[in-house]
Design an enzyme around this catalytic site. Structure first.
Site, PDB file in Angstrom:
ATOM      1  N   LYS A  80       0.846  -1.202   0.000  1.00 25.38           N
ATOM      2  CA  LYS A  80       0.000   0.000   0.000  1.00 25.38           C
ATOM      3  C   LYS A  80       0.879   1.249   0.000  1.00 25.38           C
ATOM      4  CE  LYS A  80      -4.028   1.964   2.447  1.00 25.38           C
ATOM      5  NZ  LYS A  80      -4.930   1.808   3.614  1.00 25.38           N
ATOM      6  N   SER A 155      -9.923   1.494   2.586  1.00 29.48           N
ATOM      7  CA  SER A 155      -9.033   2.277   1.743  1.00 29.48           C
ATOM      8  C   SER A 155      -7.939   1.451   1.058  1.00 29.48           C
ATOM      9  CB  SER A 155      -8.366   3.365   2.593  1.00 29.48           C
ATOM     10  OG  SER A 155      -7.494   2.797   3.546  1.00 29.48           O
ATOM     11  N   SER A 179     -10.153  -0.722   6.782  1.00 29.00           N
ATOM     12  CA  SER A 179      -9.495  -0.535   5.478  1.00 29.00           C
ATOM     13  C   SER A 179      -8.706  -1.732   4.967  1.00 29.00           C
ATOM     14  CB  SER A 179      -8.581   0.682   5.532  1.00 29.00           C
ATOM     15  OG  SER A 179      -9.353   1.853   5.451  1.00 29.00           O
TER      16      SER A 179
END
Lengths: 497, 481
Positions: A80, A155, A179
């Protein structure tokens, strides 16, 4: 022959150590898969094929020299873009950090490197991890590998769509209110949010410091345990990191769960304003039936204060964010608007242009609740309610080993369906946010389908109970047989599709 | 005009004497090229986290204990949020609701009486960086930021509004600075900005109980400016009241060139700092055993040391007060006495020659360039009759300048004291013969010429004569005493 990119990490490791496959061949398979599907998925913000190839070749040299390799050595991973990487831009999917190149590695990144994991690229996300669909990325949304017209969740949507879409064998996400777990559920993969303090936050670009945690997004439970072994443990650079050594997370996998006490909190199925979809509930109830067959004792229960989780979260998280994101002012790093008449103008214009709408909304919310005269009514009150929520969980874990619920009230929703209604977007996190408020670990794993889209089963445990969660998840995974083949038959996007 | 009473409280900001910054391993050494003492943590780069410097924590708790404060357990850090380009994160990690020390006191001696000053709060915080403006700022169109200071640990000691005169305010500043030095918490050198004072000043008519509106004065860079600012502000406020006006509760800046305080623009002081607990640091819980151990290990503080100098060393109160006023000087005295020197003799050298030379050369007391060993040796040379007092002064001056050992200086200069009576008697005879008028006057009972005659003998002996012996010889020769 099975395409190498579809393998789990532990299956790939077996092939690497048997010298049936080279790390380079494994990587090239993944890179080819990325070439084929990335234009439709947009999981990545940046690919790192050159450094990845060099790392893969080094692993192959090691194997050729007869040296032993670690369980994740040579395995391609999607990272990420919120974790700092030396010399590689780390953007948080924000215009603000589009050109930010960290001079240091996050602790998790360093540990992955030490474990020999190969970072193939940095993945898309909601800007500064604020969102539940990856639509808040300044660089365009990612797509769900099961249905390109739908969101991958957020997310950590890019890491989930990368792993779910076979663009990496492993993924790393971060979870502040769901997330990791919600995108894992939407993309049909496993996601674990560890106990707060179990994995170092050093180098994780902060959204809400008291809630953020790094965790694995993987194709199965075994890989999640292996990835936890690589990243968990104390870190002198993070004062909030638990000082005791992490256990071997694979140790309990395969052990019987007979006698496991499972609580099913009703607030996670129906709450004022939200009702879990019937198809999702059906999948979860079917999973509970299977747990019963495996010898678990199942009981309905209630956590009354959980209903306050969403409102308290939307005080505490924005409050911390408003302060954490204050450093983006154009002075030292990040986007700077030039041509302004003074320093205040420069800061204001840089923040106005550098941040997206949702980030601004949360900064304003957070600034408001911390303001003089409002602190006691909002932040202080929310902190007190947070304690009540945590106590609800602590009481529940006196009776139960694991709590079970859906990960999200629905399966992946269509792109654009909730972008104009932040409240609907926020309500989507109703099952995941309480876990962050309590600081406990929770895991999402696939438990079937609703209208052809994967449903996530959420297992919650007491503080530091990741081994129990992984053991329970593994038992279900083995018994349920939701294999990757079954996933393919359910209509997953393929290179051709 | 009614009589007014001055009311002053202080916020003292002291830079702690730690080798590294408060939340990272960067050096606190001043004077380095801009931005060389920096790292991702003190630059506030995205993703970094603070880790508290244990030495800074211990200094803060020790100061709080020395000021008889209650220790908050848990103590917590909070974020003070405001935007300023020299503040890397745009928040300062500080303490607000649970600082290390609360509700303490400090005994202040003013003109021989002891007054108890309340200490409201002792807390730890990080310093900001420094803006560097090009000479022609508007033409250059930019300013630069140096983050070397960002993250240097600062201790803030907040007193209650208990000081009632300029003399008390001065005594408090001196005493607080001395306390921090004694504790080793801060070098507290004002000229290096290691200690800063902000004064809260109000006035009220004598006899009233309620406090007047308080004005906070910033930008006070020396004891002298604090005194001037208090005097100015007192007069300004009294004048306002006398003319029927009101004092606004505000922050004012001292303008040293104009010798006046000026209100800050309201924009600059209307901050809402939005304090909230710093989530990146954990609350600090102190056990009673830890606090008891720290308290037991506190060093001797100024008042105790002064008493010991009087009682154990037999020094006059005046000497003891001066010598213990500066920790480095008191340490020097203790060390010289430990080497066998007589305390009063040591005191005489320090209070006389040492302070005179320091003053003459504009040096701070901690810059005293001689060692206790050298002074002890010099005193021994005099005691053993190897050099006389006059020579000793010359040796001392040279030690001060060159740092050489006293024996070497004596040797190099060929100093030796002539104490031999027959050798000196010959010189005395010659001097008396050469100065019959002076000799006659002295013989007749006038004491004045004695000094002159001794001086002549000293001159003849090139300064090497033992003065007391010469004195005795002249008295005996001319008066038969």
């Amino acid at each position: 022959m099975t395409e190498l990119y579809t393998l789990t990490a532990h299956a790939a490791h077996a092939l690497l150590t048997a010298r049936e496959v080279s790390a380079r061949a494994l990587l090239e398979s993944v890179l080819a898969r990325i070439d084929a599907v990335e234009p439709r998925l947009h999981s990545y913000l940046r690919l790192l094929p050159e450094t990845a190839r060099a790392q893969a070749d080094a692993v192959d040299a090691k194997i050729a020299a007869g040296e032993a390799i670690g369980p994740l050595e040579g395995i391609p991973l999607a990272l990420k873009d919120i974790l700092c990487t030396t010399g590689v831009p780390t953007t948080c999917a924000s215009r603000m950090l589009e050109n930010f190149i960290p001079p240091y590695d996050a602790t998790v990144v360093r540990r992955l490197r030490e474990a020999g994991v190969i970072v193939v690229g940095k993945t898309n996300m909601d800007e500064f991890a604020m969102g539940s669909s990856t639509e808040n990325s300044a660089f365009g949304p990612s797509h769900n590998p099961w249905d390109l017209s739908r969101v991958p969740g957020g997310s950590s949507g890019g890491s989930a769509s990368a792993v779910g879409g076979d663009e990496a064998l492993l993924g790393i996400g971060t979870d502040t209110g769901g997330s990791i777990r919600q995108p894992a559920a939407y993309c049909g993969v496993v996601g674990l949010k560890p106990t707060y303090g179990r994995v170092s936050r050093y180098g994780l670009i902060a959204f809400a410091s008291s809630l953020d945690q790094v965790g694995p997004i993987t194709k199965d439970v075994t890989d999640a345990a292996l990835l936890m072994n690589a990243i968990a443990g104390p870190d002198p650079c993070d004062s909030t990191c638990f000082p005791e050594a992490a256990p071997d997370y694979t140790a309990g996998l395969g052990r019987s769960i007979a006698g496991l006490r499972i609580g099913v909190p009703r607030e996670f199925f129906t709450q004022e304003g939200v009702q879990v979809d019937a198809g999702v509930e059906r999948a979860v109830r079917t999973a509970l039936d299977l747990y019963a067959k495996l010898g678990a004792e199942i009981e309905e229960c209630s956590l009354p204060n959980v209903r306050f989780s969403l409102p308290t979260y939307y005080i505490i998280a924005p409050a911390e964010a408003s302060s954490n994101l204050a450093r983006y002012d154009g002075v030292e790093f990040g986007y700077r608007q030039t041509g302004t008449k003074d320093i205040i103008g420069m800061m204001t214009a840089s923040r106005d242009r550098g941040f997206g709408m949702e980030v601004k909304r949360r900064i304003m919310l957070g600034t408001y609740v911390l303001s003089s005269g409002y602190y006691d009514a909002y932040y202080l009150k929310a902190s007190q309610v947070r304690t009540l929520i945590r106590q609800d969980f602590e009481r529940a874990f006196e009776r139960y080993d694991v709590l079970v619920s859906p990960t999200a009230p629905s399966v992946a929703f269509p792109l654009g369906a909730k972008v104009d209604d932040p409240m609907q977007m926020y309500l989507n996190d109703i099952c995941t946010i309480p876990i962050n408020m309590a600081g406990i670990p929770a895991l999402s794993l696939p438990c079937g389908y609703d209208r052809g889209l994967p449903v996530g089963l959420q297992l919650m445990g007491a503080h530091w109970a990741e081994p129990a969660l992984l053991q329970a998840a593994y038992a279900y995974e083995q018994a349920a047989g939701w294999t990757r083949t079954a996933v393919d038959e359910a209509g997953r996007v393929t290179a051709a599709g | 005009m009614a009589d007014y009473e001055l009311i002053v409280g202080f916020e003292v900001h002291a830079e702690l004497a730690t080798a590294t910054k408060i939340f990272c391993g960067c050096s606190t050494e001043p004077g380095a090229p801009a931005n060389t003492h920096t790292c991702p943590v003190c630059l506030g780069l995205p993703g970094v986290l603070p880790v508290l410097n244990g030495a800074a924590l211990e200094h803060a708790v020790r100061v709080a204990l020395a000021c008889h404060c209650g220790i908050s357990s848990p103590s917590i850090f909070e974020r003070k949020n405001y935007y300023y380009p020299d503040l890397p994160k745009n928040y300062q990690v500080s303490q607000k609701r649970a600082p290390f020390g609360v509700d303490g006191w400090f005994d202040l001696e003013v003109d021989g009486t002891v007054k108890r000053i309340s200490i409201v709060d002792i807390h730890l915080e990080e310093d900001a960086g420094k803006l560097v403006h090009p000479e022609e700022r508007s033409a250059a169109g930019y300013s630069l930021v140096d983050f070397n200071r960002a993250g240097v640990p600062l201790l803030e000691v907040v007193s209650g509004p208990d000081l009632r005169s300029v003399a008390e305010a001065e005594a408090y500043m001196t005493a607080m600075r001395r306390l921090l030095q004694y504790l080793g918490a801060s070098d507290a050198r004002m000229e290096l900005g290691q200690i800063r004072f902000e004064a809260n000043i109000s006035v009220r008519p004598v006899g009233t109980e309620t406090l007047g509106k308080r004005v906070e004065i910033k930008n006070l860079n020396s004891f002298r400016t604090v005194t001037r600012a208090i005097e100015y502000e007192m007069a300004r406020q009294i004048d306002l009241y006398e003319r029927g006006g009101a004092v606004a509760q505000e922050t004012r800046l001292w303008d040293d060139a104009r010798g006046e305080t000026q209100a800050m623009r309201s924009k600059e002081e209307s901050h809402d700092y939005r304090y909230f607990p710093e989530p990146d640091l954990v609350p600090m819980v102190f056990t009673d055993a830890y606090l008891a151990d720290l308290a037991a290990k506190l060093p001797e503080l100024p008042a105790a040391r002064r008493t010991r100098f009087i009682e154990a060393f037999g020094l006059p109160e005046y000497d003891a007060a001066i010598l213990t006023g500066e920790k480095t000087i008191a340490d020097f005295v203790d060390a010289a006495v430990a080497l066998g020197a007589n305390p009063k003799t040591v005191s005489n050298w320090i209070m006389g020659e040492a302070l005179r030379l320091l003053n003459e050369k504009g040096l701070a007391p901690d810059a005293l360039p001689i060692t206790p060993r050298a002074l002890a040796d010099l005193i021994a040379l005099v005691d053993d009759g190897k050099i006389n007092a006059n020579q000793a002064k010359q040796v001392f001056a040279e030690m001060f300048d060159s740092g050489a050992a006293p024996e070497e200086i004596v040797k190099a200069r060929g100093f030796a004291q002539i104490s031999d009576v027959s050798a000196l008697a010959a010189i005395v005879d010659a001097v008396v013969a050469a100065n019959p008028d002076a000799a006659a006057k002295y013989t007749a009972g006038d004491d004045k010429p004695l000094g002159f005659l001794v001086g002549q003998v000293m001159k003849q002996s090139r300064g090497q004569a033992n003065a007391p012996v010469v004195n005795a010889l002249i008295r005996k020769k001319l008066r038969g005493e």
